[in-house]
Design a protein around this motif. Structure first.
Motif, mmCIF file in Angstrom:
data_model
loop_
_atom_site.group_PDB
_atom_site.id
_atom_site.type_symbol
_atom_site.label_atom_id
_atom_site.label_comp_id
_atom_site.label_asym_id
_atom_site.label_seq_id
_atom_site.Cartn_x
_atom_site.Cartn_y
_atom_site.Cartn_z
ATOM 1 N N VAL C 6 5.782 7.917 7.012
ATOM 2 C CA VAL C 6 5.294 8.272 5.675
ATOM 3 C C VAL C 6 5.280 9.794 5.535
ATOM 4 O O VAL C 6 4.739 10.497 6.392
ATOM 5 C CB VAL C 6 3.871 7.698 5.435
ATOM 6 N N ARG C 7 5.897 10.301 4.476
ATOM 7 C CA ARG C 7 6.040 11.754 4.283
ATOM 8 C C ARG C 7 5.261 12.295 3.097
ATOM 9 O O ARG C 7 5.195 13.511 2.892
ATOM 10 C CB ARG C 7 7.513 12.115 4.096
ATOM 11 N N GLY C 8 4.686 11.404 2.265
ATOM 12 C CA GLY C 8 3.943 11.901 1.108
ATOM 13 C C GLY C 8 3.796 10.838 0.044
ATOM 14 O O GLY C 8 4.177 9.681 0.250
ATOM 15 N N ASN C 9 3.208 11.240 -1.076
ATOM 16 C CA ASN C 9 2.984 10.318 -2.184
ATOM 17 C C ASN C 9 3.943 10.616 -3.326
ATOM 18 O O ASN C 9 4.381 11.751 -3.494
ATOM 19 C CB ASN C 9 1.560 10.488 -2.722
ATOM 20 N N VAL C 10 4.201 9.601 -4.117
ATOM 21 C CA VAL C 10 4.981 9.769 -5.334
ATOM 22 C C VAL C 10 4.069 9.320 -6.479
ATOM 23 O O VAL C 10 3.587 8.186 -6.481
ATOM 24 C CB VAL C 10 6.275 8.935 -5.291
ATOM 25 N N ILE C 11 3.829 10.217 -7.401
ATOM 26 C CA ILE C 11 2.902 9.934 -8.506
ATOM 27 C C ILE C 11 3.690 9.661 -9.779
ATOM 28 O O ILE C 11 4.522 10.467 -10.184
ATOM 29 C CB ILE C 11 1.951 11.134 -8.747
ATOM 30 N N SER C 12 3.426 8.510 -10.388
ATOM 31 C CA SER C 12 4.103 8.135 -11.630
ATOM 32 C C SER C 12 3.063 7.619 -12.612
ATOM 33 O O SER C 12 2.459 6.565 -12.405
ATOM 34 C CB SER C 12 5.152 7.048 -11.337
ATOM 35 N N LYS C 23 0.195 2.026 -4.391
ATOM 36 C CA LYS C 23 0.489 3.414 -4.087
ATOM 37 C C LYS C 23 1.984 3.484 -3.766
ATOM 38 O O LYS C 23 2.556 2.551 -3.201
ATOM 39 C CB LYS C 23 -0.314 3.880 -2.857
ATOM 40 N N PHE C 24 2.630 4.555 -4.143
ATOM 41 C CA PHE C 24 4.044 4.731 -3.823
ATOM 42 C C PHE C 24 4.178 5.832 -2.787
ATOM 43 O O PHE C 24 3.714 6.956 -3.007
ATOM 44 C CB PHE C 24 4.855 5.066 -5.082
ATOM 45 N N ALA C 41 6.268 0.736 -1.951
ATOM 46 C CA ALA C 41 4.935 0.418 -2.455
ATOM 47 C C ALA C 41 4.052 0.082 -1.267
ATOM 48 O O ALA C 41 4.520 -0.424 -0.236
ATOM 49 C CB ALA C 41 5.014 -0.758 -3.422
ATOM 50 N N ASP C 42 2.761 0.357 -1.421
ATOM 51 C CA ASP C 42 1.826 0.158 -0.309
ATOM 52 C C ASP C 42 0.501 -0.373 -0.814
ATOM 53 O O ASP C 42 -0.024 0.105 -1.834
ATOM 54 C CB ASP C 42 1.602 1.499 0.409
ATOM 55 N N THR C 43 -0.050 -1.338 -0.098
ATOM 56 C CA THR C 43 -1.422 -1.790 -0.369
ATOM 57 C C THR C 43 -2.260 -1.773 0.909
ATOM 58 O O THR C 43 -3.472 -1.971 0.860
ATOM 59 C CB THR C 43 -1.451 -3.219 -0.970
ATOM 60 N N ILE C 44 -1.599 -1.554 2.068
ATOM 61 C CA ILE C 44 -2.289 -1.554 3.361
ATOM 62 C C ILE C 44 -3.107 -0.274 3.547
ATOM 63 O O ILE C 44 -4.126 -0.263 4.228
ATOM 64 C CB ILE C 44 -1.248 -1.660 4.523
ATOM 65 N N GLY C 45 -2.638 0.824 2.942
ATOM 66 C CA GLY C 45 -3.342 2.096 3.095
ATOM 67 C C GLY C 45 -2.732 2.965 4.178
ATOM 68 O O GLY C 45 -3.452 3.644 4.919
ATOM 69 N N ALA C 46 -1.396 2.982 4.255
ATOM 70 C CA ALA C 46 -0.724 3.822 5.248
ATOM 71 C C ALA C 46 -0.887 5.292 4.871
ATOM 72 O O ALA C 46 -0.874 5.650 3.684
ATOM 73 C CB ALA C 46 0.755 3.456 5.318
ATOM 74 N N GLY C 47 -1.052 6.150 5.882
ATOM 75 C CA GLY C 47 -1.257 7.567 5.606
ATOM 76 C C GLY C 47 -0.058 8.402 6.020
ATOM 77 O O GLY C 47 0.814 7.947 6.768
#
Lengths: 87, 87, 87, 87, 87
Positions: C6-12, C23-24, C41-47
């Protein structure tokens, strides 16, 4: 579909039950490289050296008599290598 | 299908509930490169070093006893490396 | 599945209604290159920095509580980087 | 979808029964290379040299009157080559 | 999903009936190259230069009001370019 040449057989004795009855053929993409070689299930009876059309992923199921875990299936044998035209 | 060699295990403790019961194996494509390494679910019991057939995407579901979010599944263990014939 | 970091978030903000609640995450394939970066897409809560397993295409739906237009979904967090064995 | 140029016909006499009635066209991706050439089924009547839109995998089925094992289908003929804008 | 930048429109007058009502946009992958350019259907109203999220294959159908032969669909407009973190 992928256009490819049959290069040999893949023999698997230990396999999922619903794969019994298929032949597995090594297919080298006509326009790709050996790195893109795939294994396709076959019921038509394509032979080594023949040029074939392979469909992939879930669309394979529309060629089968029962659902099977195969993601590449030979749907046709091509009569002769295609001629690419520049217009 | 992809022809590949099992290279090791992938251990995931925090995972979706419907993934419990599968082993996850690192599979290196026989004709590709390490860059194309994938992780495939396994129930056949393939071991490190064995040559396997992997089906991908939604076709995996036809090998499972219940729907599961896995896009690569080992459907057979190959008896010996294929011989490529030029005709 | 794809193994990735995981390298970061994508906000849309402007997105399809049935994507609300996911979360993307930017995921860089562990064996690929930055050129192969995907958004899962993520629902597990990966950081950020965690190693994850991503399933793709229609198989994502088997991890969801309602059908959603996502072709990559994080199905597990991997305990430690895999060790590749040569046998 | 893939944007591509029709380069010729692929003739297959021995093929699955539910493939009868389709034309098979060689399509060279507009932004790819000849190595990415695919074979797409056609019912619109695209001609050699025309620029077409090809949909792939299971989504092909939504363009068909009956389920068929084709993973690439021509869904439109493009009016003129697209202009890429840098903003 | 694929993260990409909208580069222009693709106009197709002769197309399958169930494609009427979609805009077709050229999308250049943010992490890929121009060689990976795809055409995605759009109903959100993404504009040239905007960064978008594209879902592919059969998962597109979960964003549509009726089944359609499109294998790439814009599901969101991204607020700003993602920041990649090394941890």
């Amino acid at each position: 579909m992928i256009l490819g040449t049959v290069r040999g057989n893949v023999i698997s004795t230990r396999k999922m039950e619903n794969l019994v009855g298929y032949k597995f053929l090594l297919v080298e993409p006509y326009y790709g490289t050996k790195k893109d070689m795939i294994v396709a299930a076959d019921t038509i009876g394509a032979g080594v050296g023949e040029l074939v059309l392979v469909t992939t992923d879930e669309t394979t199921q529309h060629a089968l008599t029962h659902p099977s875990p195969v993601d590449a299936f030979i749907v046709g044998i091509v009569d002769y290598p295609p001629e690419e035209k520049k217009v």
